[in-house]
Design a protein around this motif. Structure first.
Motif, PDB file in Angstrom:
ATOM      1  N   THR A 110      -3.459   3.530  -2.472  1.00 12.55           N
ATOM      2  CA  THR A 110      -3.629   2.658  -3.413  1.00 12.55           C
ATOM      3  C   THR A 110      -2.462   1.862  -3.509  1.00 12.55           C
ATOM      4  O   THR A 110      -1.226   1.961  -2.870  1.00 12.55           O
TER       5      THR A 110
ATOM      6  N   ILE B 111      -0.521   8.525  -1.681  1.00 13.80           N
ATOM      7  CA  ILE B 111      -0.352   9.875  -2.791  1.00 13.80           C
ATOM      8  C   ILE B 111      -0.818  11.250  -2.077  1.00 13.80           C
ATOM      9  O   ILE B 111      -1.805  11.284  -1.440  1.00 13.80           O
TER      10      ILE B 111
ATOM     11  N   ALA C 286      -6.907  10.725  -7.128  1.00 15.63           N
ATOM     12  CA  ALA C 286      -5.755  11.514  -7.067  1.00 15.63           C
ATOM     13  C   ALA C 286      -6.177  12.931  -7.470  1.00 15.63           C
ATOM     14  O   ALA C 286      -5.781  13.886  -7.045  1.00 15.63           O
TER      15      ALA C 286
ATOM     16  N   LYS D 119       1.124   0.095  -5.193  1.00 12.95           N
ATOM     17  CA  LYS D 119       2.472   0.472  -5.270  1.00 12.95           C
ATOM     18  C   LYS D 119       2.591   1.097  -6.556  1.00 12.95           C
ATOM     19  O   LYS D 119       2.714   2.490  -7.067  1.00 12.95           O
TER      20      LYS D 119
ATOM     21  N   THR E  14       0.483   1.454  -9.254  1.00 16.18           N
ATOM     22  CA  THR E  14      -0.381   2.264  -9.945  1.00 16.18           C
ATOM     23  C   THR E  14      -0.227   3.671  -9.110  1.00 16.18           C
ATOM     24  O   THR E  14      -0.435   4.769  -9.992  1.00 16.18           O
ATOM     25  N   ALA E  15       0.283   3.818  -7.820  1.00 17.89           N
ATOM     26  CA  ALA E  15       0.445   5.119  -7.318  1.00 17.89           C
ATOM     27  C   ALA E  15       1.719   5.660  -8.088  1.00 17.89           C
ATOM     28  O   ALA E  15       1.580   6.995  -8.259  1.00 17.89           O
ATOM     29  N   GLN E  16       2.678   4.895  -8.329  1.00 17.74           N
ATOM     30  CA  GLN E  16       3.968   5.490  -8.864  1.00 17.74           C
ATOM     31  C   GLN E  16       3.697   5.962 -10.111  1.00 17.74           C
ATOM     32  O   GLN E  16       4.195   7.278 -10.814  1.00 17.74           O
TER      33      GLN E  16
ATOM     34  N   GLN F 284       1.007  -1.256  -0.060  1.00 15.16           N
ATOM     35  CA  GLN F 284       0.063  -0.015  -0.131  1.00 15.16           C
ATOM     36  C   GLN F 284       0.825   1.118  -0.135  1.00 15.16           C
ATOM     37  O   GLN F 284       1.784   1.489   0.691  1.00 15.16           O
ATOM     38  N   TYR F 285       0.481   2.156  -0.689  1.00 16.00           N
ATOM     39  CA  TYR F 285       1.189   3.562  -1.267  1.00 16.00           C
ATOM     40  C   TYR F 285       0.195   4.491  -0.644  1.00 16.00           C
ATOM     41  O   TYR F 285      -1.069   4.561  -1.049  1.00 16.00           O
TER      42      TYR F 285
ATOM     43  N   THR G 145       4.275  10.109  -3.759  1.00 15.51           N
ATOM     44  CA  THR G 145       3.996   9.020  -3.233  1.00 15.51           C
ATOM     45  C   THR G 145       5.013   8.256  -2.590  1.00 15.51           C
ATOM     46  O   THR G 145       6.179   8.238  -3.010  1.00 15.51           O
TER      47      THR G 145
ATOM     48  N   SER H   3      -7.282  -1.301  -0.577  1.00 20.19           N
ATOM     49  CA  SER H   3      -6.957   0.015   0.130  1.00 20.19           C
ATOM     50  C   SER H   3      -8.174   0.621   0.861  1.00 20.19           C
ATOM     51  O   SER H   3      -8.073   1.147   2.156  1.00 20.19           O
TER      52      SER H   3
ATOM     53  N   PRO I  81      -8.414   4.870  -8.918  1.00 22.75           N
ATOM     54  CA  PRO I  81      -7.265   5.682  -8.162  1.00 22.75           C
ATOM     55  C   PRO I  81      -6.965   7.068  -8.881  1.00 22.75           C
ATOM     56  O   PRO I  81      -6.634   7.984  -8.042  1.00 22.75           O
TER      57      PRO I  81
END
Ligand code: ARG
Length: 266
Positions: free
Chosen positions: A191, A126, A180, A193, A195-197, A123-124, A209, A152, A176
């Motif tokens: 969300t 943002i 954002a 990892k 996908t967040a990046q 889990q990340y 993130t 998440s 996600p």
């Protein structure tokens, strides 16, 4: 005696009904060949696993499912739906496979069966680039956005329920990226990892993130593994999917595809 027999009969009938409604539809390989297509449900707001590029649905899961369909000798019929409907659609037999970066969880395993895990995530969180990366404790009383129905969503919801995130509000979005995009109104998005990046990469340096950690430095949630979902008891189909997954992991193809679609996205 008669009473006992009829009571037993009622019980057996009830159990049978429960068993069938609980299991949904099992597609055998023969069923799928007869239909001539592999019906797959996904949610295409989740690069690098599934996203729209040049008006086409692409991504790691799409390539894996293309191979599964090839192996079965049928067409791939992939549908973009809301994430929180996928497990139910697989359970009821509307979809033959759910391929959507779905985390294998004990709870979901009550409704569907999963393939071998094909990748891992964590889990990340943002936030806007001018903010510090918050710890779980920092999120207390804040407004958090997640993709509806994801791990998440479940994580933050549980933290609110157990009192860790007292006064925190949780909003579910369809993707996600939509969560954002609401970062003016909300404080943070949680969300998976990669996908967040990718969302941050596409943000023109306006977002950042990192891993979601607790104040003591431990991770907020255990690492997660993705699997493909099929109706409970779909052993034949699962065997074909597992064969493809095992091959693609061993050959390094899954990681290569993650990199390829990571570069392509945004
Ligand atoms: N891994 C997370 C979960 O299973 C998020 C998956 C979201 N996938 C998607 N295609 N939008 O809940």
């Amino acid at each position: 005696m008669k009473k006992i027999v009829s009571l037993l009969l009622i019980c057996v009938t009830l159990l049978t009904v429960l068993m069938f409604t609980g299991c949904g539809k099992v597609y055998t390989v023969e069923d799928i060949k007869k239909e001539g297509k592999l019906v797959v449900y996904t949610e295409a707001g989740f690069a690098p696993y599934e996203f729209i590029y040049d008006n086409k649905l692409v991504g790691v899961d799409v390539d894996v499912m293309t191979k599964v369909a090839e192996k079965l000798g049928v067409e791939l019929d992939i549908h973009d739906v809301n994430f929180d409907t996928i497990v139910g659609a697989v359970q009821s037999g509307k979809a033959m496979v759910g391929a959507a970066g779905i985390t294998i969880t004990e709870d979901r395993k009550k409704s569907v069966d999963f393939s071998h895990p094909y990748t891992k995530t964590e889990q990340y969180v943002i936030v806007k680039a001018d903010k510090d990366i918050p710890t779980v404790e920092d999120l207390k009383g804040k407004n958090i956005g997640v993709q509806q129905g994801t791990t998440s969503d479940i994580l933050v919801d549980n933290l609110i329920k157990d009192g860790t995130l007292d006064g925190t509000t949780l909003t579910g979005y369809n993707t996600p990226a939509l969560a954002a995009a609401a970062l003016d109104k909300i404080d943070a998005v949680v969300t998976d990892k990669l996908t967040a990046q990718i969302i941050v990469k596409g943000s023109n340096d306006s977002l950042k993130t990192d891993k979601l950690l607790k104040a003591d430095g431990n991770v907020a949630a255990e690492p997660e593994a993705y699997g493909y979902a099929v109706a409970k008891g779909s052993e034949e189909l699962l065997a074909v999917i597992n064969e493809v997954v095992d091959e693609m992991i061993a050959s390094g193809e899954i990681s290569a595809l993650e990199e390829k679609y990571n570069d392509m996205a945004n």
